[in-house]
Design a protein around this motif. Structure first.
Motif, PDB file in Angstrom:
ATOM      1  N   ARG A  64      11.517  -7.084  -4.375  1.00  9.16           N
ATOM      2  CA  ARG A  64      10.622  -6.767  -3.189  1.00  9.16           C
ATOM      3  C   ARG A  64       9.887  -4.408  -3.284  1.00  9.16           C
ATOM      4  O   ARG A  64       9.482  -3.547  -2.987  1.00  9.16           O
ATOM      5  CB  ARG A  64      11.559  -6.336  -2.081  1.00  9.16           C
ATOM      6  CG  ARG A  64      10.999  -6.169  -0.647  1.00  9.16           C
ATOM      7  CD  ARG A  64      12.138  -6.352   0.603  1.00  9.16           C
ATOM      8  NE  ARG A  64      11.459  -7.459   0.994  1.00  9.16           N
ATOM      9  CZ  ARG A  64      13.111  -8.233   2.238  1.00  9.16           C
ATOM     10  NH1 ARG A  64      14.376  -7.717   2.103  1.00  9.16           N
ATOM     11  NH2 ARG A  64      12.371  -9.209   2.448  1.00  9.16           N
ATOM     12  N   ALA A 108       7.359  -4.358  -5.849  1.00 12.60           N
ATOM     13  CA  ALA A 108       5.959  -4.452  -5.351  1.00 12.60           C
ATOM     14  C   ALA A 108       5.046  -3.611  -5.172  1.00 12.60           C
ATOM     15  O   ALA A 108       4.271  -3.471  -5.375  1.00 12.60           O
ATOM     16  CB  ALA A 108       5.682  -5.415  -4.132  1.00 12.60           C
ATOM     17  N   THR A 131       0.905  -5.237   3.715  1.00 11.81           N
ATOM     18  CA  THR A 131       0.857  -4.676   1.921  1.00 11.81           C
ATOM     19  C   THR A 131       0.422  -5.538   1.750  1.00 11.81           C
ATOM     20  O   THR A 131      -0.451  -5.493   0.269  1.00 11.81           O
ATOM     21  CB  THR A 131       2.461  -4.469   1.491  1.00 11.81           C
ATOM     22  OG1 THR A 131       3.331  -3.333   2.593  1.00 11.81           O
ATOM     23  CG2 THR A 131       2.561  -3.312   0.216  1.00 11.81           C
ATOM     24  N   THR A 132       0.880  -6.948   1.240  1.00 17.07           N
ATOM     25  CA  THR A 132       0.564  -7.709   0.399  1.00 17.07           C
ATOM     26  C   THR A 132      -1.017  -8.275   0.633  1.00 17.07           C
ATOM     27  O   THR A 132      -1.771  -8.329  -0.675  1.00 17.07           O
ATOM     28  CB  THR A 132       1.186  -9.377   1.009  1.00 17.07           C
ATOM     29  OG1 THR A 132       2.405  -9.016   0.555  1.00 17.07           O
ATOM     30  CG2 THR A 132       0.554 -10.172  -0.088  1.00 17.07           C
ATOM     31  N   ALA A 158      -3.126  -5.297  -0.866  1.00 13.66           N
ATOM     32  CA  ALA A 158      -2.647  -5.855  -2.398  1.00 13.66           C
ATOM     33  C   ALA A 158      -4.282  -6.904  -2.888  1.00 13.66           C
ATOM     34  O   ALA A 158      -4.890  -6.510  -3.593  1.00 13.66           O
ATOM     35  CB  ALA A 158      -1.536  -6.014  -2.731  1.00 13.66           C
ATOM     36  N   SER A 175      -2.224  -7.964 -10.453  1.00 12.50           N
ATOM     37  CA  SER A 175      -2.223  -7.763  -9.537  1.00 12.50           C
ATOM     38  C   SER A 175      -2.290  -9.146  -8.768  1.00 12.50           C
ATOM     39  O   SER A 175      -0.792  -8.988  -7.598  1.00 12.50           O
ATOM     40  CB  SER A 175      -2.917  -6.622  -8.994  1.00 12.50           C
ATOM     41  OG  SER A 175      -2.298  -6.357  -7.924  1.00 12.50           O
ATOM     42  N   GLN A 210       0.461 -11.479  -9.261  1.00  7.44           N
ATOM     43  CA  GLN A 210       2.103 -10.844  -8.969  1.00  7.44           C
ATOM     44  C   GLN A 210       1.978 -10.697  -7.523  1.00  7.44           C
ATOM     45  O   GLN A 210       3.456 -11.197  -7.055  1.00  7.44           O
ATOM     46  CB  GLN A 210       2.600  -9.537  -9.618  1.00  7.44           C
ATOM     47  CG  GLN A 210       2.424  -9.785 -10.799  1.00  7.44           C
ATOM     48  CD  GLN A 210       2.287  -8.309 -12.056  1.00  7.44           C
ATOM     49  OE1 GLN A 210       1.895  -7.472 -11.255  1.00  7.44           O
ATOM     50  NE2 GLN A 210       2.822  -8.106 -12.567  1.00  7.44           N
ATOM     51  N   HIS A 211       1.165 -10.756  -6.724  1.00  9.29           N
ATOM     52  CA  HIS A 211       1.554 -10.806  -5.088  1.00  9.29           C
ATOM     53  C   HIS A 211       0.866 -11.840  -3.993  1.00  9.29           C
ATOM     54  O   HIS A 211       1.956 -11.985  -3.907  1.00  9.29           O
ATOM     55  CB  HIS A 211      -0.075  -9.601  -4.832  1.00  9.29           C
ATOM     56  CG  HIS A 211       0.585  -8.023  -4.618  1.00  9.29           C
ATOM     57  ND1 HIS A 211       0.054  -7.687  -5.539  1.00  9.29           N
ATOM     58  CD2 HIS A 211       1.351  -7.104  -3.845  1.00  9.29           C
ATOM     59  CE1 HIS A 211       0.151  -5.506  -5.598  1.00  9.29           C
ATOM     60  NE2 HIS A 211       0.857  -6.335  -5.005  1.00  9.29           N
ATOM     61  N   HIS A 235       4.480 -13.334  -4.860  1.00  7.65           N
ATOM     62  CA  HIS A 235       5.515 -12.673  -4.525  1.00  7.65           C
ATOM     63  C   HIS A 235       5.403 -12.761  -2.882  1.00  7.65           C
ATOM     64  O   HIS A 235       6.111 -13.779  -2.368  1.00  7.65           O
ATOM     65  CB  HIS A 235       5.547 -11.081  -4.584  1.00  7.65           C
ATOM     66  CG  HIS A 235       6.705 -10.306  -3.054  1.00  7.65           C
ATOM     67  ND1 HIS A 235       8.039 -10.158  -3.698  1.00  7.65           N
ATOM     68  CD2 HIS A 235       6.055  -9.734  -1.540  1.00  7.65           C
ATOM     69  CE1 HIS A 235       8.096  -9.242  -3.125  1.00  7.65           C
ATOM     70  NE2 HIS A 235       7.393  -9.379  -1.870  1.00  7.65           N
ATOM     71  N   LEU A 236       4.680 -13.412  -2.517  1.00  7.15           N
ATOM     72  CA  LEU A 236       4.557 -13.813  -1.122  1.00  7.15           C
ATOM     73  C   LEU A 236       4.951 -15.540  -1.287  1.00  7.15           C
ATOM     74  O   LEU A 236       5.414 -16.604   0.088  1.00  7.15           O
ATOM     75  CB  LEU A 236       2.518 -13.909  -0.770  1.00  7.15           C
ATOM     76  CG  LEU A 236       2.278 -14.463   0.449  1.00  7.15           C
ATOM     77  CD1 LEU A 236       2.811 -13.868   1.671  1.00  7.15           C
ATOM     78  CD2 LEU A 236       1.086 -14.382   0.666  1.00  7.15           C
ATOM     79  N   GLN A 243       7.603 -13.690   3.625  1.00  6.89           N
ATOM     80  CA  GLN A 243       6.783 -12.401   4.311  1.00  6.89           C
ATOM     81  C   GLN A 243       6.308 -12.959   6.032  1.00  6.89           C
ATOM     82  O   GLN A 243       5.444 -12.082   6.284  1.00  6.89           O
ATOM     83  CB  GLN A 243       5.934 -11.977   3.551  1.00  6.89           C
ATOM     84  CG  GLN A 243       6.349 -11.252   2.358  1.00  6.89           C
ATOM     85  CD  GLN A 243       5.164 -10.506   1.757  1.00  6.89           C
ATOM     86  OE1 GLN A 243       4.504 -10.955   1.721  1.00  6.89           O
ATOM     87  NE2 GLN A 243       5.444  -9.456   1.259  1.00  6.89           N
TER      88      GLN A 243
END
Ligand code: HEC
Length: 387
Positions: free
Chosen positions: A8, A11, A38-39, A42, A75, A78-79, A82-83, A88
């Protein structure tokens, strides 16, 4: 939760792209507040930063573009990862698509880094299917102006109409996407049969029902299409049936009693299908899934109701998913089983999942099911036997 904090914190600093859109994103009034937004921003920046180059095989691998494409794919990966790991705030029902996006984005970045440009390009273009599948599910609550500008500035002419439609939904331009479909339905340079083969009707109905809940607009478009002289009899029969369903239902109605209404809709849809591969029940299944997705978005907590919701989604999905590689059926059914393993719903879900996977892998004989799938089924079966 260690990694959660770690990621986090990272990010916001992940590769920022030098795009004109970037500056605008910052200047927008609706600068993202929530992690999910935000995700998504991105994703949007990464996808739109490279998508135009992906339209041309040479541009996509040109040495002068490589650093930027590489960075964008990283990118995105990675996002997406993360998701996938954090969710989220998305309902659990998005689990399969989160995982699927993370995998495709990771693979695309890896292929690109390894110089396998055609494969990376194919994967990147296929990614929009994941964006589409999530975005085609719930109402669109706010307009996304950056997407509109991107489409206005991008030469989408090289894309086939179904590809363009996917991109428009990926960038949250739902009305543009519907207009694109409606233009295709009127196209005079394609025959009605060819238009049918693009799968446009199913995609169009998903958006107009689940995102827009605008049944009259769908009726108008289908009525106009039927005025064409070249509509094959089978398609005519199917469209008439869908129009009748749209007229009867009029809207998917309120979220109250979503589950019992979804259950009835699925039963009705199954009765309308005169044989397994028939599509007459399609509208009913889409409306049912729409109701269940809306209900899940209210964050219900009753476990047995949740289990039934996932079961119903799994069943509806068997009738409405276009491609088996992006079918969410197994995920939904498994979720139903795990939520309430010893329930009658879990027993039904297991039954369907078992047959679905066997059929999927082997035609109808169930002879070549991969061992990991077999083990997986066995785990679920044991879970159910826990009572
Ligand atoms: C796992 C599901 C999922 C996937 C995959 C997904 N999205 Fe989204 N996206 C959503 C949801 C849900 C919203 C609506 C968020 C809201 O309004 O709260 C959204 C909203 C957006 C928004 C609007 C943000 C805003 O500020 O209004 C953009 C842009 C976006 N997504 C881009 C993308 C792109 C591009 C992709 C594919 C690379 C993608 N998304 C893939 C679920 C997904």
């Amino acid at each position: 939760m260690q990694t959660q904090h770690h990621l986090r914190a990272l990010a916001p600093y992940l590769v920022l792209l030098t795009l004109s859109l970037q500056g605008r994103a910052m200047a927008e009034d609706n600068t993202p507040q929530r992690p999910l937004q935000t995700t998504m921003h991105a994703f949007f920046l990464a996808l739109t930063g490279v998508f135009p180059w992906s339209l041309d095989a040479q541009q996509f691998q040109a040495p002068e573009h490589r650093p930027q494409i590489h960075a964008a794919l990283q990118s995105l990966a990675q996002h997406a990862e993360h998701l996938h790991t954090h969710g989220q705030g998305l309902p659990q029902s998005f689990g399969f698509l989160r995982r699927s996006l993370a995998k495709s984005a990771h693979d695309a970045a890896e292929r690109y880094a390894a110089g396998q440009y055609p494969q990376a390009r194919f994967l990147l273009q296929g990614l929009t299917e994941n964006c589409f599948a999530c975005h085609a599910r719930l109402p669109n609550l706010q307009p996304f102006a950056l997407g509109q500008r991107f489409l206005a500035e991008t030469n989408v002419a090289p894309l086939s109409i179904p590809q363009r439609f996917k991109l428009e939904v990926a960038t949250r331009q739902f009305d543009t996407a519907l207009t694109t479909c409606e233009a295709l339905l009127r196209a005079t340079d394609s025959s009605a049969a060819d238009i049918w083969l693009t799968g446009v009707f199913e995609d169009y109905l998903k958006i107009i029902i689940r995102v827009r809940n605008d049944f009259p607009r769908a009726l108008t478009a289908l009525t106009q299409f039927l005025e064409r002289p070249d509509v094959p009899a089978v398609l005519r029969d199917q469209l008439r049936s869908w129009m009748q369903a749209l007229t009867e239902l009029q809207s998917h109605g309120p979220v109250e009693q979503a589950l019992s209404r979804a259950r009835t809709l699925i039963e009705t849809g199954q009765h309308r299908n005169r044989f397994p591969a028939d599509h007459q029940g399609f509208v009913h299944f889409v409306v049912a899934s729409s109701l269940v997705h809306r209900w899940l978005a209210t964050q219900p907590t009753d476990t047995s109701a949740l289990a039934e919701a996932y079961y119903l989604l799994g069943i509806a999905e068997t009738y409405i998913s276009r491609t088996s590689w992006l079918s969410e059926t197994p995920f939904f059914l498994e979720t139903a089983i795990r939520l309430d393993p010893t329930s009658a719903v879990a027993a039904k879900a297991y039954d369907v999942l078992n047959m679905y996977l066997l059929t999927e892998f082997t035609g109808s004989h169930g002879t070549r099911v991969p061992s990991d799938v077999q083990e997986h089924l066995e785990t679920l079966r044991r879970l159910r036997g826990g009572s």
